[in-house]
Design a protein around this motif. Structure first.
Motif, PDB file in Angstrom:
ATOM      1  N   PRO A 140      10.108  43.216  36.597  1.00  0.00           N
ATOM      2  CA  PRO A 140      10.160  44.458  35.803  1.00  0.00           C
ATOM      3  C   PRO A 140      10.834  44.232  34.454  1.00  0.00           C
ATOM      4  O   PRO A 140      11.733  43.401  34.322  1.00  0.00           O
ATOM      5  CB  PRO A 140      10.993  45.398  36.684  1.00  0.00           C
ATOM      6  N   GLU A 141      10.396  45.007  33.480  1.00  0.00           N
ATOM      7  CA  GLU A 141      10.943  44.855  32.133  1.00  0.00           C
ATOM      8  C   GLU A 141      12.445  45.116  32.106  1.00  0.00           C
ATOM      9  O   GLU A 141      13.196  44.406  31.423  1.00  0.00           O
ATOM     10  CB  GLU A 141      10.230  45.808  31.175  1.00  0.00           C
ATOM     11  N   ARG A 169      14.623  44.571  34.318  1.00  0.00           N
ATOM     12  CA  ARG A 169      15.362  43.444  34.898  1.00  0.00           C
ATOM     13  C   ARG A 169      15.456  42.288  33.908  1.00  0.00           C
ATOM     14  O   ARG A 169      16.502  41.646  33.780  1.00  0.00           O
ATOM     15  CB  ARG A 169      14.681  42.988  36.181  1.00  0.00           C
TER      16      ARG A 169
END
Length: 353
Positions: A272-273, A275
């Motif tokens: 995910p972005e 993260r």
């Protein structure tokens, strides 16, 4: 309580909060550009709280003129504040001061000569169109810079600060243009003063909910080295993701790709972005995604400039090969990291060989 008393209470509350905010910023962040601009913005808003009136007639008290001029010039400070707030590398230039001075001077002249000379609507309209223009610039800066911000705790606060200021200033500008030269009554000023007091209180509350060191970097430091220490990762999953990220940087040189975004990079890593944003910020120490990319680009450019075999290759070619889109941003980023221009760096390396 009468309308006049309520208006006075709202104005006094706004001024008190703004002066405390300005003093706090000067005390804690006087060495940080965004902190100094934030303090100047707070003082300009205090002048606005004292002098602002929704309706503008040809008769403006002389003592109001300097405060109104400072209030108008504050829109330039607001724009510069948004730039410094979203870009830790932003620096003021002399022309920024000239822009502020011209806007402030025009507002002052409008108060003392243009409006009293029978041109109230012209003066008010031009001043508020200037205000709307700088609000548009601030919003554009927010939209352009927000995706690259890696400090999660300050991203929403920053957007709130800009949106609250832009909404209040934009509505007031449109309102003044629509009623210029006419009398709208005391109720409008009381409502406006109450709205301003609520916005100032909300901004102060929002700033207290985020670590000030996140909002305003304590010191402008050079970007960290790209070498990653395994001890920085708290778990194997983070370590694996960071290893994969560094392979993309070192082996595939994805930083060379045009318009590479953190979303695209997160897709390549299949994480995910949010993260990836957290990993680059908390594990590698970067506050801005563009600085992270530029650090890798500059490392490649430094190697090329120090290579005797590439002594005849133009600097712009080296910059473009490394992923920069033009020479100006490359020169600025290179000097920010190394302290010298690319040409000087090449000369120093050649003389040391």
């Amino acid at each position: 309580m009468t309308l006049a008393a309520a208006e006075l209470a709202f104005r006094a509350a706004s001024v008190a909060l703004l002066l405390v905010l300005a003093a706090s910023l000067v005390s804690d962040f006087r060495n940080v550009l965004a902190g100094r601009l934030g303090a100047a913005l707070a003082l300009g808003l205090a002048a606005h709280a004292v002098s602002y009136s929704v309706d503008v007639t040809s008769r403006i008290p002389p003592w109001h003129a300097p405060l109104i001029a400072l209030s108008t010039g504050n829109i330039v400070v607001f724009w510069l504040f948004t730039r410094a707030l979203f870009d830790d590398e932003f620096r003021l230039s002399r022309w920024h001061g000239w822009v502020w001075a011209l806007v402030t001077a025009f507002s002052f002249v409008g108060c003392l000569w243009i409006a009293p000379g029978g041109h109230v609507r012209f003066s008010v309209t031009v001043v508020n169109l200037i205000v709307l223009g700088f609000i548009a610039l601030a919003i554009g800066q927010t939209i352009a810079s927000w995706p690259a911000d890696l400090v999660e705790r300050r991203r929403r606060v920053r957007v709130f600060l800009v949106c609250a200021g832009a909404l209040y200033g934009g509505v007031n500008a449109l309102l003044q243009i629509s009623v210029a030269g006419s009398r709208v009554g005391d109720a409008a000023d009381t409502i406006n003063a109450g709205v301003l007091a609520c916005i100032v209180a909300a901004i102060a509350y929002a700033m207290m909910r985020v670590d000030a060191a996140d909002l305003f970097p304590v010191a402008a430091k050079a970007a960290p080295a790209v070498i990653f220490s395994p001890q920085a990762a708290e778990d194997a999953a983070d370590q694996k993701s960071i290893d994969a990220l560094m392979r993309l940087m070192a082996d595939e040189r994805v930083y060379r790709q045009e318009n590479i975004t953190i979303g695209v990079l997160a897709g390549r890593l299949k994480i995910p972005e949010y993260r990836l944003r957290r990993l680059i910020n908390q594990r590698l120490g970067y506050r801005n995604f563009n600085v992270f990319l530029n650090n890798h680009r500059i490392e490649e450019a430094k190697a090329a400039l120090a290579d005797p075999a590439q002594a005849e290759v133009p600097v712009i070619t080296i910059a473009m090969d490394a992923g920069f889109q033009s020479l100006g941003p490359f020169n600025r980023a290179f000097k920010a990291v190394t302290g010298v221009t690319p040409t000087e760096y090449r000369r120093l390396k050649a003389s040391a060989a």
